[in-house]
Structures are given as C-alpha cells and as structure tokens.
Design a protein around this motif. Structure first.
Motif, PDB file in Angstrom:
ATOM      1  N   LEU A  39       0.716  -1.218   0.134  1.00 11.68           N
ATOM      2  CA  LEU A  39      -0.173   0.115   0.099  1.00 11.68           C
ATOM      3  C   LEU A  39       0.961   1.314  -0.035  1.00 11.68           C
ATOM      4  O   LEU A  39       1.634   1.295   0.899  1.00 11.68           O
ATOM      5  N   THR A  40       0.936   1.584  -1.078  1.00 13.57           N
ATOM      6  CA  THR A  40       1.828   3.581  -1.751  1.00 13.57           C
ATOM      7  C   THR A  40       1.235   4.260  -1.577  1.00 13.57           C
ATOM      8  O   THR A  40       0.014   4.201  -1.771  1.00 13.57           O
ATOM      9  N   GLY A  41       1.579   5.743  -1.822  1.00 19.56           N
ATOM     10  CA  GLY A  41       1.071   6.764  -2.513  1.00 19.56           C
ATOM     11  C   GLY A  41       2.209   7.734  -1.301  1.00 19.56           C
ATOM     12  O   GLY A  41       2.645   7.562  -0.786  1.00 19.56           O
ATOM     13  N   SER A  42       1.115   8.669  -2.014  1.00 19.89           N
ATOM     14  CA  SER A  42       2.130  10.116  -1.065  1.00 19.89           C
ATOM     15  C   SER A  42       2.333  10.310  -0.484  1.00 19.89           C
ATOM     16  O   SER A  42       1.003   9.851   1.032  1.00 19.89           O
ATOM     17  N   GLU A  82       4.935  18.678  -2.969  1.00 21.82           N
ATOM     18  CA  GLU A  82       5.995  18.304  -2.668  1.00 21.82           C
ATOM     19  C   GLU A  82       5.334  16.373  -2.447  1.00 21.82           C
ATOM     20  O   GLU A  82       5.705  15.113  -3.877  1.00 21.82           O
ATOM     21  N   ALA A  83       3.804  16.265  -2.259  1.00 23.38           N
ATOM     22  CA  ALA A  83       3.388  15.517  -2.601  1.00 23.38           C
ATOM     23  C   ALA A  83       2.920  14.863  -3.657  1.00 23.38           C
ATOM     24  O   ALA A  83       3.042  13.246  -3.195  1.00 23.38           O
ATOM     25  N   LYS A  84       2.124  15.588  -4.768  1.00 23.72           N
ATOM     26  CA  LYS A  84       2.342  15.123  -5.757  1.00 23.72           C
ATOM     27  C   LYS A  84       3.119  14.651  -6.691  1.00 23.72           C
ATOM     28  O   LYS A  84       3.166  13.700  -7.132  1.00 23.72           O
ATOM     29  N   LYS A  85       4.644  15.760  -6.331  1.00 26.21           N
ATOM     30  CA  LYS A  85       6.321  15.394  -7.061  1.00 26.21           C
ATOM     31  C   LYS A  85       6.079  13.423  -6.842  1.00 26.21           C
ATOM     32  O   LYS A  85       6.829  12.614  -7.319  1.00 26.21           O
ATOM     33  N   LEU A  86       6.130  13.445  -5.537  1.00 23.31           N
ATOM     34  CA  LEU A  86       6.601  11.858  -4.879  1.00 23.31           C
ATOM     35  C   LEU A  86       5.693  10.893  -4.943  1.00 23.31           C
ATOM     36  O   LEU A  86       5.653   9.622  -5.364  1.00 23.31           O
ATOM     37  N   HIS A  87       3.979  11.277  -5.533  1.00 24.57           N
ATOM     38  CA  HIS A  87       3.210  10.242  -6.306  1.00 24.57           C
ATOM     39  C   HIS A  87       3.747   9.696  -7.457  1.00 24.57           C
ATOM     40  O   HIS A  87       4.212   8.363  -7.833  1.00 24.57           O
ATOM     41  N   ASN A  88       4.002  10.591  -8.259  1.00 32.15           N
ATOM     42  CA  ASN A  88       4.145  10.666  -9.621  1.00 32.15           C
ATOM     43  C   ASN A  88       5.799   9.524 -10.021  1.00 32.15           C
ATOM     44  O   ASN A  88       5.523   8.670 -10.161  1.00 32.15           O
ATOM     45  N   ALA A  89       6.947  10.188  -8.756  1.00 29.67           N
ATOM     46  CA  ALA A  89       8.275   9.575  -9.040  1.00 29.67           C
ATOM     47  C   ALA A  89       7.511   7.294  -7.769  1.00 29.67           C
ATOM     48  O   ALA A  89       8.127   6.818  -8.409  1.00 29.67           O
ATOM     49  N   LEU A  90       6.387   7.822  -7.674  1.00 28.25           N
ATOM     50  CA  LEU A  90       5.836   6.008  -7.503  1.00 28.25           C
ATOM     51  C   LEU A  90       5.446   5.503  -8.050  1.00 28.25           C
ATOM     52  O   LEU A  90       5.897   3.858  -8.212  1.00 28.25           O
ATOM     53  N   VAL A  91       4.705   6.345  -8.769  1.00 31.57           N
ATOM     54  CA  VAL A  91       4.485   5.036  -9.681  1.00 31.57           C
ATOM     55  C   VAL A  91       5.639   5.211 -10.964  1.00 31.57           C
ATOM     56  O   VAL A  91       5.021   3.425 -11.166  1.00 31.57           O
ATOM     57  N   GLU A  92       6.098   6.135 -11.199  1.00 33.31           N
ATOM     58  CA  GLU A  92       7.392   5.345 -12.204  1.00 33.31           C
ATOM     59  C   GLU A  92       7.932   4.067 -11.557  1.00 33.31           C
ATOM     60  O   GLU A  92       8.211   3.660 -12.412  1.00 33.31           O
ATOM     61  N   THR A  93       8.452   4.682 -10.629  1.00 34.00           N
ATOM     62  CA  THR A  93       9.218   3.852  -9.696  1.00 34.00           C
ATOM     63  C   THR A  93       8.852   1.988 -10.086  1.00 34.00           C
ATOM     64  O   THR A  93       9.285   1.161 -10.391  1.00 34.00           O
ATOM     65  N   TYR A  94       7.796   2.083  -9.177  1.00 31.35           N
ATOM     66  CA  TYR A  94       6.901   1.072  -9.590  1.00 31.35           C
ATOM     67  C   TYR A  94       6.965   0.681 -10.639  1.00 31.35           C
ATOM     68  O   TYR A  94       6.842  -0.966 -11.182  1.00 31.35           O
ATOM     69  N   ASN A  95       6.479   1.090 -11.760  1.00 28.69           N
ATOM     70  CA  ASN A  95       6.556   0.487 -13.348  1.00 28.69           C
ATOM     71  C   ASN A  95       7.933   0.270 -13.611  1.00 28.69           C
ATOM     72  O   ASN A  95       7.725  -0.207 -14.434  1.00 28.69           O
ATOM     73  N   ALA A  96       8.690   0.964 -13.419  1.00 27.19           N
ATOM     74  CA  ALA A  96      10.096   0.627 -14.232  1.00 27.19           C
ATOM     75  C   ALA A  96      10.585  -0.596 -13.462  1.00 27.19           C
ATOM     76  O   ALA A  96      11.586  -1.593 -14.117  1.00 27.19           O
TER      77      ALA A  96
END
Length: 176
Positions: A9-12, A138-152
């Motif tokens: 369970l992840t997210g910003s 910052e939370a929104k940017k971290l959300h995007n980084a999380l999506v990109e990382t898990y997808n990568a």
C-alpha cells in the motif's frame, strides 16, 4: 479465501495509507506498519529537522533495512500487506535526484510485490505534522515518482479511489 501474496500500500504522504491499514481486520491478512515514523522521530530526537533531506542516504538505508526485514518476515496468513515497500525508498531518492546504491536497485529488481495499491494525493485529507514535513505540491511529485518507480520495476499500480475509508478497504479486498 486469498492466494499467497505480498501486497504493498503506497502513495504520497498524507494520502490515507496508515488510516486504511489500521482498519484492516481480516484473519487472512497480516499488516506491516510504516517504519519511517520511528526512524524520523529518532533522528529528530538527535537534532535533525528533516532527516531525509539532511542525510538522504543514511535515512534511506535505515528505512530500506527495516522494510527488507518486514519483507522477509514469516507470516501464517496468505496476504502480507505493507504500509509502503522497499521501492518507495528508491522512488524518494529518485525524486530528490540522489544516486541510489546499486544494492538497493538490485534488491528492488529481485524483490517485488504481487500487487501494488497506490493512494493518490488528496488535498481534502492532507495534513502535515512533525514527521510529515512535505507540503501538498511535494506530495504530488512524490506520487508521480512512486508510480514511475513501481512501473520501472515491473509492477503495475492499482489506484485506490478517493472515497471513504470503508469503501477504499472494500476496493482493496475486492482486488486482492
């Protein structure tokens, strides 16, 4: 009846992960709490204001080790549900623009989760506190980084809708 699986369970920050995890009361699910608050509190007791920003690598390594410990912890239930995963550490370092130790990246390649539920930023429930210093942007940017990382790392994120805690929990249980 659930099949054996590791679920993250992840997210910003301040998107409702811990609140949701605390509502899980299912005999087939073991929950693993977020480890960063304890690490942050200990760092702040030693004088750090924002431990992640002041010493990102040391902070990240401490979090990563704790999450690895949880990842390998034995459980008698079919589902292990984690409040954040090892890949979150890498996402935060990526977002900061810091180098990621090759050992962390290697572990992230080899250790994945069967399902990744991501809670999107939600301004209506967003709150800062002593351990959560990020603002909403910052939370929104971290959300995007999380999506990109898990997808990568080959994991598809399942976005949890912005609805009541009970409905979020029902969504997750339905999708396990």
């Amino acid at each position: 009846m659930f099949e054996k699986q590791k679920v993250v369970l992840t997210g910003s920050p301040a998107s409702g992960k811990t609140t949701l995890l605390n509502r899980v009361n299912h005999p087939e699910i073991s929950c693993f709490e977020e480890v960063s608050r304890a690490v942050i509190s200990a760092s702040q007791a030693n004088g750090a204001q924002r431990p992640f920003l002041e010493n990102p690598l040391a902070f990240s390594e401490a979090i990563f080790e704790n999450r690895l410990h949880d990842y390998f912890k034995a459980s008698n239930t079919p589902v292990q549900l984690y409040d954040r995963g090892i890949h979150d550490v890498v996402a935060y370092l990526y977002e900061l623009g810091d180098d990621v130790p090759c050992g962390m990246e290697e572990d992230c390649k080899n250790l994945t989760y069967d399902k990744v539920f991501i809670l999107p930023p939600w301004e209506a429930i967003f709150e800062q506190d002593e351990q959560r210093a990020e603002n909403f942007n910052e939370a929104k940017k971290l959300h995007n980084a999380l999506v990109e990382t898990y997808n990568a790392f080959g994991m598809k994120c399942i976005e949890v809708p912005r609805v009541s805690v009970a409905n979020r929990l029902a969504f997750i249980l339905k999708n396990l």
